[in-house]
Motif scaffolding. Structure first.
Motif, PDB file in Angstrom:
ATOM      1  N   VAL A 129     128.163  84.282  34.793  1.00  0.00           N
ATOM      2  CA  VAL A 129     128.013  83.035  35.550  1.00  0.00           C
ATOM      3  C   VAL A 129     129.312  82.241  35.505  1.00  0.00           C
ATOM      4  CG1 VAL A 129     126.749  80.865  35.722  1.00  0.00           C
ATOM      5  CG2 VAL A 129     125.542  82.963  35.071  1.00  0.00           C
ATOM      6  N   PHE A 130     129.860  82.081  34.301  1.00  0.00           N
ATOM      7  CA  PHE A 130     131.091  81.305  34.139  1.00  0.00           C
ATOM      8  C   PHE A 130     132.274  81.997  34.815  1.00  0.00           C
ATOM      9  CE2 PHE A 130     128.601  80.418  30.167  1.00  0.00           C
ATOM     10  CZ  PHE A 130     128.182  79.158  30.554  1.00  0.00           C
ATOM     11  N   ALA A 131     132.364  83.327  34.672  1.00  0.00           N
ATOM     12  CA  ALA A 131     133.483  84.066  35.256  1.00  0.00           C
ATOM     13  C   ALA A 131     133.458  84.000  36.775  1.00  0.00           C
ATOM     14  CB  ALA A 131     133.449  85.517  34.792  1.00  0.00           C
ATOM     15  N   THR A 132     132.266  84.109  37.365  1.00  0.00           N
ATOM     16  CA  THR A 132     132.144  84.066  38.827  1.00  0.00           C
ATOM     17  C   THR A 132     132.396  82.662  39.368  1.00  0.00           C
ATOM     18  OG1 THR A 132     130.509  85.852  38.746  1.00  0.00           O
ATOM     19  CG2 THR A 132     130.605  84.557  40.758  1.00  0.00           C
ATOM     20  N   LYS A 133     131.942  81.670  38.658  1.00  0.00           N
ATOM     21  CA  LYS A 133     132.060  80.285  39.126  1.00  0.00           C
ATOM     22  C   LYS A 133     133.440  79.692  38.836  1.00  0.00           C
ATOM     23  CE  LYS A 133     129.928  76.464  40.707  1.00  0.00           C
ATOM     24  NZ  LYS A 133     129.253  76.365  42.011  1.00  0.00           N
ATOM     25  N   THR A 301     128.174  78.716  45.220  1.00  0.00           N
ATOM     26  CA  THR A 301     126.836  79.186  44.888  1.00  0.00           C
ATOM     27  C   THR A 301     126.311  78.490  43.637  1.00  0.00           C
ATOM     28  OG1 THR A 301     127.432  81.337  45.792  1.00  0.00           O
ATOM     29  CG2 THR A 301     125.430  81.239  44.483  1.00  0.00           C
ATOM     30  N   ASN A 302     125.040  78.149  43.643  1.00  0.00           N
ATOM     31  CA  ASN A 302     124.391  77.514  42.496  1.00  0.00           C
ATOM     32  C   ASN A 302     124.440  78.429  41.279  1.00  0.00           C
ATOM     33  OD1 ASN A 302     121.744  77.087  40.818  1.00  0.00           O
ATOM     34  ND2 ASN A 302     122.088  75.169  41.924  1.00  0.00           N
ATOM     35  N   VAL A 303     124.664  77.857  40.079  1.00  0.00           N
ATOM     36  CA  VAL A 303     124.811  78.660  38.862  1.00  0.00           C
ATOM     37  C   VAL A 303     123.540  79.447  38.532  1.00  0.00           C
ATOM     38  CG1 VAL A 303     126.622  77.243  37.822  1.00  0.00           C
ATOM     39  CG2 VAL A 303     124.225  76.648  37.438  1.00  0.00           C
ATOM     40  N   ILE A 304     122.382  78.892  38.871  1.00  0.00           N
ATOM     41  CA  ILE A 304     121.136  79.609  38.611  1.00  0.00           C
ATOM     42  C   ILE A 304     121.080  80.868  39.466  1.00  0.00           C
ATOM     43  CG2 ILE A 304     118.614  79.510  38.772  1.00  0.00           C
ATOM     44  CD1 ILE A 304     118.786  76.539  38.164  1.00  0.00           C
ATOM     45  N   ARG A 305     121.521  80.730  40.713  1.00  0.00           N
ATOM     46  CA  ARG A 305     121.526  81.887  41.602  1.00  0.00           C
ATOM     47  C   ARG A 305     122.525  82.937  41.122  1.00  0.00           C
ATOM     48  NH1 ARG A 305     123.197  82.029  47.821  1.00  0.00           N
ATOM     49  NH2 ARG A 305     122.234  83.989  48.412  1.00  0.00           N
ATOM     50  N   SER A 532     127.593  88.188  46.825  1.00  0.00           N
ATOM     51  CA  SER A 532     128.757  87.507  46.248  1.00  0.00           C
ATOM     52  C   SER A 532     129.705  86.958  47.305  1.00  0.00           C
ATOM     53  CB  SER A 532     129.524  88.474  45.335  1.00  0.00           C
ATOM     54  OG  SER A 532     129.948  89.605  46.066  1.00  0.00           O
ATOM     55  N   LYS A 533     129.215  86.783  48.531  1.00  0.00           N
ATOM     56  CA  LYS A 533     130.096  86.340  49.601  1.00  0.00           C
ATOM     57  C   LYS A 533     129.997  84.841  49.856  1.00  0.00           C
ATOM     58  CE  LYS A 533     130.010  90.854  51.861  1.00  0.00           C
ATOM     59  NZ  LYS A 533     129.626  91.633  53.059  1.00  0.00           N
ATOM     60  N   ASP A 534     129.251  84.133  49.015  1.00  0.00           N
ATOM     61  CA  ASP A 534     129.158  82.682  49.178  1.00  0.00           C
ATOM     62  C   ASP A 534     130.402  82.043  48.577  1.00  0.00           C
ATOM     63  OD1 ASP A 534     126.403  82.889  50.130  1.00  0.00           O
ATOM     64  OD2 ASP A 534     125.911  83.319  48.053  1.00  0.00           O
ATOM     65  N   ASN A 535     131.062  81.237  49.296  1.00  0.00           N
ATOM     66  CA  ASN A 535     132.211  80.542  48.718  1.00  0.00           C
ATOM     67  C   ASN A 535     132.461  79.243  49.477  1.00  0.00           C
ATOM     68  OD1 ASN A 535     133.900  81.360  51.058  1.00  0.00           O
ATOM     69  ND2 ASN A 535     133.796  83.387  50.093  1.00  0.00           N
TER      70      ASN A 535
END
Length: 535
Positions: A129-133, A301-305, A532-535
């Motif tokens: 989550v942290f790495a993606t966000k 993207t929301n962290v929960i998602r 993973s295409k939400d940005n």
């Protein structure tokens, strides 16, 4: 049907399949493939290799980094992988000694130090989550700091309860090195380079696993178990500095130009938007600017998602395939450091130092593996692509999983040897075989995952590592007791059978893997949470 890989019946272009060589073998002769002429190629010895993926024109694209910058980042992570590998099993040779010191069973000591596996497995899902966000850099920095501080905590622990807690936090810190590095390799290296890099990364982890117990055995035998943790804080401190200066952010939002997967009965849909103006090429960012620990968010993207992203991939056959050939194979091999004190005490009456020395054979085996397997996996993929008319199929990586049979022979040979008074050197040589095959097949697993799931590889690897660490943690509660009750021979024969069962899964995956990739591409709604295409 390319070299035994079944063609797909639905998509004309299956994701993962790519033009890798500008030459192909047609009717036994080498010919130039016209489509490759317009694409970007490698340099030097790779000048005839088509770059996959095709890099952008942005100098800040990690694929376009200068060679020294890529190497500095990669080798810093290799050092971290070695320390990460050593931290887990290094106390193994001293389990019998520590059981006497604390007045408990060997399994209780093993489960206390094995709490690290619980932290490692569970945090795999959260750190994604942290790495993606927020990017990979801040996660790597935090992880190294956690491992450094938890080693000090463990060295100061007065009892098993404190050890339990400190090892839990060590597991939190270790998570990133065992999952994010694979994504980093994908971010900065091309397909024809990833096999050797994944092999080196696997070698680093395995080197730590084998050398950690070896070095720690001398410390616990001659000094104290706490001193081993004090000493390991030194390289962790150095690693933190190297990470700060050389592991810059590799997460990069690349505008992918291309087409959606095309059905053989449908017309292609163009995704890119054409512009009448030439795109502006950004200026190269300075080295100093890359030292910032935090570079902002990389997705809206929301962290929960994001946290839920990995779970739909449990439907992917690739995930379960990797759980069998990577996670479970690692479990069987990881049981050796956990149980080596019991096995070598029962069979040969070894002390802690002698038990630690048995890891030398594993180190020699992984050195041989990285020398032979690294170049071979990349060269083999290009070689097979040329014989497939220049077309690369990710399933070509699965050929290298045949090395798993060496692990079968190693466990079975050791088991048979115990009934025939085999000298200790025979047991040590048998132990080398699973180490050799783990490096080769492990790096092939990572390369195959990167080729098939791309940007989502981080989420699949989180599930795979979670399964591995949870299963291994469960074994720490009874593995040594099982060996004492059932005997060394039966225990090793069971491991041999399990290794063989895992290898069998490679056969259908090689044949039907392309169709699996097609199914994944044709059913994006199944993985919609993992998009993973939400940005």
């Amino acid at each position: 049907m390319g070299l035994g890989v079944l063609e797909d019946k639905y998509l004309e272009k299956v994701p993962g399949t790519a033009l890798l060589s500008e030459f192909g073998i047609v009717s036994g002769e080498e010919v130039v493939i016209a489509e490759a002429v317009t694409l970007k190629h490698g340099s030097g010895r790779s000048s005839r290799v088509v770059l996959v993926p095709q890099p952008s024109d942005d100098p800040n694209d990690p694929l376009n980094w200068p060679r020294w910058r890529k190497e500095a980042c990669f080798w810093t992570l290799v050092l971290l992988a070695t320390l990460d590998g050593a931290l887990g099993p290094m106390v193994g040779p001293g389990y019998v000694l520590l059981a006497e010191q604390f007045g408990v069973s060997v399994d209780e000591v093993a489960s206390s130090f094995g709490t690290m596996l619980l932290g490692l497995g569970s945090f795999m899902l959260f750190q994604n989550v942290f790495a993606t966000k927020f990017g990979h850099r801040i996660v790597f920095l935090t992880s190294v700091f956690l491992m450094f501080m938890s080693c000090i905590w463990c060295a100061l622990s007065p009892n098993l309860a404190s050890i339990n807690a400190s090892r839990l936090f060590q597991g939190f810190g270790m998570a990133s090195v065992q999952s994010l590095v694979a994504s980093t390799i994908e971010h900065i290296f091309f397909v024809h380079e990833r096999g050797s890099r994944a092999t080196i990364w696997s070698f680093a982890i395995m080197a730590g696993i084998t050398l950690g117990p070896l070095l720690y055995s001398y410390v616990v035998q001659n000094l104290s178990w706490q001193m081993g943790f004090w000493l390991v804080t030194i390289p962790f401190g150095i690693s933190f500095l190297l990470t700060f200066f050389f592991v810059h952010e590799t997460l990069y939002i690349r505008e992918v130009k291309g087409r959606t997967p095309v059905s053989k009965s449908e017309k292609p849909v163009i995704e890119e938007v054409e512009s009448s103006r030439e795109p502006r090429i950004p200026a190269r960012k300075s080295f100093i600017s890359g030292l910032k620990p935090y570079h902002g968010t990389y997705t809206k993207t929301n962290v929960i998602r994001i946290f839920l992203r990995p779970f739909p991939f449990l439907i992917s056959p690739v995930t379960w395939f990797l759980i069998l050939v990577l996670a479970m194979q690692a479990v069987w091999l990881s049981l050796m450091p956990i149980c080596s004190a019991t096995i070598f005490t029962i069979e040969y009456n070894f002390n802690a130092t002698q038990i630690g020395l048995t890891n030398l054979s594993g180190f020699v085996a992984i050195v041989l593996a990285v020398c032979t397997g690294g170049p071979l996996t990349d060269w083999g993929s290009v070689w097979m692509s040329k014989r497939n008319k220049g077309i690369y199929e990710p399933e070509f990586r699965i050929i290298f999983f045949t090395t798993m049979l060496l692990g079968v022979f190693g466990y079975a040979g050791w088991a048979v040897g115990t009934t025939r008074n085999m000298p200790w050197i025979g047991a040590v040589l048998c132990l080398a075989l699973p180490n050799y095959c783990m490096v080769i097949s492990g790096s092939a697993s990572i390369s195959y995952l990167l080729d098939t799931h791309g940007n989502d590889a981080i989420h699949v690897l989180a599930l795979v590592n979670f399964a591995k660490n949870m299963v291994l943690y469960g074994f720490t509660f009874f593995a040594n007791g099982f060996i004492e009750s059932r005997g060394v021979k039966d225990s090793l024969l069971i491991l041999s059978g399990l290794q063989a069962a895992c290898w069998v899964s490679t056969i259908p995956m090689y044949i039907y893997g392309k169709r699996v990739r097609s199914w994944i591409a044709r059913n994006p709604r199944v993985f919609i949470i993992a998009d993973s295409k939400d940005n």
